[in-house]
Scaffold this active site. Structure first.
Site, PDB file in Angstrom:
ATOM      1  N   THR A  17      50.966  11.532 -23.343  1.00 28.75           N
ATOM      2  CA  THR A  17      50.474  12.714 -23.158  1.00 28.75           C
ATOM      3  C   THR A  17      51.337  13.582 -24.195  1.00 28.75           C
ATOM      4  O   THR A  17      52.457  13.619 -24.392  1.00 28.75           O
ATOM      5  CB  THR A  17      50.381  13.141 -22.016  1.00 28.75           C
ATOM      6  OG1 THR A  17      49.773  14.591 -21.964  1.00 28.75           O
ATOM      7  CG2 THR A  17      51.545  13.257 -21.110  1.00 28.75           C
TER       8      THR A  17
ATOM      9  N   ASP B 297      43.580  25.007 -27.389  1.00 29.91           N
ATOM     10  CA  ASP B 297      44.737  25.495 -27.824  1.00 29.91           C
ATOM     11  C   ASP B 297      45.288  24.766 -29.100  1.00 29.91           C
ATOM     12  O   ASP B 297      44.476  23.761 -29.400  1.00 29.91           O
ATOM     13  CB  ASP B 297      45.754  25.423 -26.737  1.00 29.91           C
ATOM     14  CG  ASP B 297      45.543  23.852 -25.958  1.00 29.91           C
ATOM     15  OD1 ASP B 297      45.561  22.947 -26.886  1.00 29.91           O
ATOM     16  OD2 ASP B 297      45.803  23.712 -24.819  1.00 29.91           O
TER      17      ASP B 297
ATOM     18  N   ASP C 182      46.208   8.431 -23.286  1.00 31.40           N
ATOM     19  CA  ASP C 182      46.314   9.608 -23.411  1.00 31.40           C
ATOM     20  C   ASP C 182      45.722  10.408 -22.379  1.00 31.40           C
ATOM     21  O   ASP C 182      45.378   9.706 -21.253  1.00 31.40           O
ATOM     22  CB  ASP C 182      45.245  10.203 -24.631  1.00 31.40           C
ATOM     23  CG  ASP C 182      44.879  11.691 -24.730  1.00 31.40           C
ATOM     24  OD1 ASP C 182      46.008  12.440 -24.721  1.00 31.40           O
ATOM     25  OD2 ASP C 182      43.971  11.880 -24.559  1.00 31.40           O
TER      26      ASP C 182
ATOM     27  N   ASP D 225      41.142   9.990 -27.068  1.00 35.82           N
ATOM     28  CA  ASP D 225      40.023  10.556 -27.471  1.00 35.82           C
ATOM     29  C   ASP D 225      39.898  11.421 -28.671  1.00 35.82           C
ATOM     30  O   ASP D 225      39.153  11.670 -29.430  1.00 35.82           O
ATOM     31  CB  ASP D 225      39.399  11.701 -26.463  1.00 35.82           C
ATOM     32  CG  ASP D 225      40.386  12.767 -26.496  1.00 35.82           C
ATOM     33  OD1 ASP D 225      41.646  12.498 -25.837  1.00 35.82           O
ATOM     34  OD2 ASP D 225      40.197  13.816 -26.864  1.00 35.82           O
TER      35      ASP D 225
ATOM     36  N   LYS E 134      52.194  10.450 -31.489  1.00 37.88           N
ATOM     37  CA  LYS E 134      52.209   9.357 -30.556  1.00 37.88           C
ATOM     38  C   LYS E 134      52.577   8.127 -31.135  1.00 37.88           C
ATOM     39  O   LYS E 134      52.539   7.074 -30.320  1.00 37.88           O
ATOM     40  CB  LYS E 134      50.916   9.536 -30.150  1.00 37.88           C
ATOM     41  CG  LYS E 134      50.341  10.659 -29.221  1.00 37.88           C
ATOM     42  CD  LYS E 134      49.158  10.544 -28.178  1.00 37.88           C
ATOM     43  CE  LYS E 134      49.075  11.828 -27.485  1.00 37.88           C
ATOM     44  NZ  LYS E 134      47.780  11.678 -26.695  1.00 37.88           N
TER      45      LYS E 134
ATOM     46  N   ASP F 260      44.621  14.155 -21.176  1.00 39.36           N
ATOM     47  CA  ASP F 260      43.325  14.977 -21.368  1.00 39.36           C
ATOM     48  C   ASP F 260      42.015  14.515 -22.107  1.00 39.36           C
ATOM     49  O   ASP F 260      42.479  14.030 -23.288  1.00 39.36           O
ATOM     50  CB  ASP F 260      43.790  16.393 -22.053  1.00 39.36           C
ATOM     51  CG  ASP F 260      44.625  17.466 -21.299  1.00 39.36           C
ATOM     52  OD1 ASP F 260      45.846  16.888 -20.815  1.00 39.36           O
ATOM     53  OD2 ASP F 260      44.172  18.589 -21.169  1.00 39.36           O
TER      54      ASP F 260
ATOM     55  N   ASP G 172      39.372  17.985 -19.907  1.00 37.13           N
ATOM     56  CA  ASP G 172      40.362  18.825 -20.606  1.00 37.13           C
ATOM     57  C   ASP G 172      41.101  19.621 -19.387  1.00 37.13           C
ATOM     58  O   ASP G 172      40.365  20.427 -18.875  1.00 37.13           O
ATOM     59  CB  ASP G 172      39.596  19.343 -21.750  1.00 37.13           C
ATOM     60  CG  ASP G 172      40.672  19.843 -22.543  1.00 37.13           C
ATOM     61  OD1 ASP G 172      41.784  19.484 -22.711  1.00 37.13           O
ATOM     62  OD2 ASP G 172      40.091  20.655 -23.306  1.00 37.13           O
TER      63      ASP G 172
HETATM   64  P1  IMP Z   1      46.899  15.128 -23.935  1.00 37.44           P
HETATM   65  O1  IMP Z   1      45.508  14.987 -24.300  1.00 37.44           O
HETATM   66  O2  IMP Z   1      47.327  14.573 -22.713  1.00 37.44           O
HETATM   67  O3  IMP Z   1      47.739  14.584 -25.342  1.00 37.44           O
HETATM   68  O4  IMP Z   1      47.402  16.740 -23.783  1.00 37.44           O
HETATM   69  C1  IMP Z   1      46.932  17.640 -24.752  1.00 37.44           C
HETATM   70  C2  IMP Z   1      47.142  19.175 -23.925  1.00 37.44           C
HETATM   71  O5  IMP Z   1      48.368  19.428 -23.215  1.00 37.44           O
HETATM   72  C3  IMP Z   1      47.170  20.237 -25.106  1.00 37.44           C
HETATM   73  O6  IMP Z   1      45.804  20.536 -25.642  1.00 37.44           O
HETATM   74  C4  IMP Z   1      47.856  21.331 -24.321  1.00 37.44           C
HETATM   75  O7  IMP Z   1      46.696  21.995 -23.513  1.00 37.44           O
HETATM   76  C5  IMP Z   1      48.841  20.865 -23.157  1.00 37.44           C
HETATM   77  N1  IMP Z   1      49.969  20.725 -23.255  1.00 37.44           N
HETATM   78  C6  IMP Z   1      50.843  21.257 -22.395  1.00 37.44           C
HETATM   79  N2  IMP Z   1      52.212  21.300 -23.171  1.00 37.44           N
HETATM   80  C7  IMP Z   1      52.167  20.674 -24.347  1.00 37.44           C
HETATM   81  C8  IMP Z   1      53.235  20.682 -25.182  1.00 37.44           C
HETATM   82  O8  IMP Z   1      54.434  20.667 -24.982  1.00 37.44           O
HETATM   83  N3  IMP Z   1      52.713  20.073 -26.491  1.00 37.44           N
HETATM   84  C9  IMP Z   1      51.336  19.848 -26.754  1.00 37.44           C
HETATM   85  N4  IMP Z   1      50.467  20.177 -25.707  1.00 37.44           N
HETATM   86  C10 IMP Z   1      51.051  20.416 -24.634  1.00 37.44           C
HETATM   87 MG    MG Z   2      43.487  13.838 -25.245  1.00 37.63          MG
END
Ligand code: IMP
Ligand code: MG
Length: 365
Positions: free
Chosen positions: A139, A291, A103, A323, A299, A105, A111
């Site tokens: 992601t 958000d 993943d 996470d 996923k 963030d 974050d």
């Molecule tokens: P991850 O932890 O890598 O899965 O990223 C999640 C974060 O990506 C979300 O909390 C958003 O802040 C950001 N984000 C940006 N574009 C998108 C999208 O198209 N869908 C979902 N999250 C997005």
């Molecule tokens: Mg994450």
């Protein structure tokens, strides 16, 4: 006292290890008999590998001194880390770790941040790639352009290119964006070192119903549900509609409360599930920390698409590191359907986990 406690904890771990083994056996059994573990924990899923919990407990005990503590009982975090170590041990001892998906963030970077050249996970990921492990960056962040993914992962992509002059690592890493919607492969000569993968090379047969029409119908319902929540709960956010996602986010510097984020996720999820559009295609509504996003697919599809792209890697040879595993509003949770998982709580823990992969696998960094 400590050695008594250690023996008792190990006995418990061994009992659970046996429950898991029995559960694996029963799930393969076609007569549909129910394992003891399933009776105890009705929501338990499939285990793709056995878990050497006793060994893993000893390993974590040496670091966290669980059995030497007199007042603080084994905690949720102790157990989470024991399970991660057990999963890693099981995969690397049998040389079965063929694909690791991460993943973004909170797992690779804080974050909303990006991977920086000095981040310690980078050299570990390159070490794994050199010993033949494929990498997927799965992601939720969803963009149609390579440039945006490069902005997030530049530290890693540039470091791979700088260390791999013979291009042996080309196409050994993919980015899966928007949970399961856009795939790019590492190509050192491409602009931003990423090249879009043709649909035929990664899309799954199940995705055939994800037509433009069905996707838009679902996003329309999701957008309306989000707008209703904004009104009812007076949330100070903007709405962002993309080709495969819709989300809400506050102004920079504003924090939304966990309660509001989760209330929104649960509301939106329920409204979409009850709609016709929500029954046609899978979706993922989740709390992104500050958000809320609704994405097409989830996923589990993202990980399965990586497995397919790399030639059909099995669930039992894949590890997803993330996470978000608390089931209400968490988006890594679904990866558990497609592969083995490790639940980390910070980028620092991801680095520790990768060190375990290298150390327990007997590789030198
Ligand atoms: P991850 O932890 O890598 O899965 O990223 C999640 C974060 O990506 C979300 O909390 C958003 O802040 C950001 N984000 C940006 N574009 C998108 C999208 O198209 N869908 C979902 N999250 C997005
Ligand atoms: Mg994450």
């Amino acid at each position: 006292m400590a050695s008594n406690a250690l023996n008792r904890y190990c006995q418990i771990m061994q009992d659970i290890e046996e429950l898991v083994n029995d559960h694996i056996l029963q799930s393969r059994n076609e007569q549909g008999s129910i394992s003891k573990l399933k009776l105890l924990v009705p929501s338990v899923g499939l285990f793709f590998t056995p878990l050497p919990l006793q060994d893993a407990f000893r390993y974590q005990d040496a670091q966290r001194r669980i059995s030497s503590r007199r007042f603080v009982a084994p905690s949720f975090n102790d157990i989470r880390l024991v399970l991660n170590t057990a999963q890693v041990m099981s995969l690397v001892r049998n040389s079965r770790l063929e694909l690791v998906t991460f993943d973004g963030d909170v797992t690779l970077y804080d974050d909303g941040e990006v991977l920086k050249p000095e981040d310690p996970c980078i050299e570990r990921i390159i070490t794994m790639m050199r010993i033949g492990t494929r990498i997927g960056l799965v992601t939720a962040a969803g963009y149609t352009e390579a440039k945006e993914y490069h902005r997030r992962f530049a530290g890693l992509l540039d470091a791979i290119a700088a260390s791999d002059h013979s291009h042996k690592l080309e196409h050994k890493l993919v980015v899966m964006g928007g949970e399961s919607n856009f795939m790019f492969t590492y190509t050192p000569t491409a602009p931003y070192k990423l090249e879009q993968v043709p649909d035929a090379d990664w899309r799954l047969p199940e995705m055939e119903t994800w037509t433009h029409e069905n996707v838009n119908a679902l996003l329309d319902v999701a957008e309306q549900a989000l707008r209703d929540c904004i009104k009812t709960l007076a949330i100070p956010v903007s709405v962002l509609r993309k080709s495969h996602a819709v989300g809400i986010y506050p102004e920079k510097g504003t924090r939304l409360s966990r309660e509001i984020l989760e209330e929104t996720v649960l509301n939106v999820r329920q409204l979409i599930s009850a709609s016709l559009a929500g029954q046609r295609i899978p979706f993922c509504a989740f709390n992104g920390g500050n958000d809320v996003f609704v994405d097409i697919g989830d996923k589990s599809y993202g990980v399965m698409a990586c497995q397919r792209y790399f030639g059909g890697i099995e669930a039992a040879k894949t590890l997803h590191v993330g996470d978000q595993f608390l089931s209400a509003g968490a988006n890594d949770f679904k990866a558990r359907l497609a592969c083995c998982t490790a639940w980390i709580a910070s980028p620092k823990e991801t680095v520790q986990l990768l060190d375990e992969v290298v150390e327990l696998g007997g590789h030198t960094p």
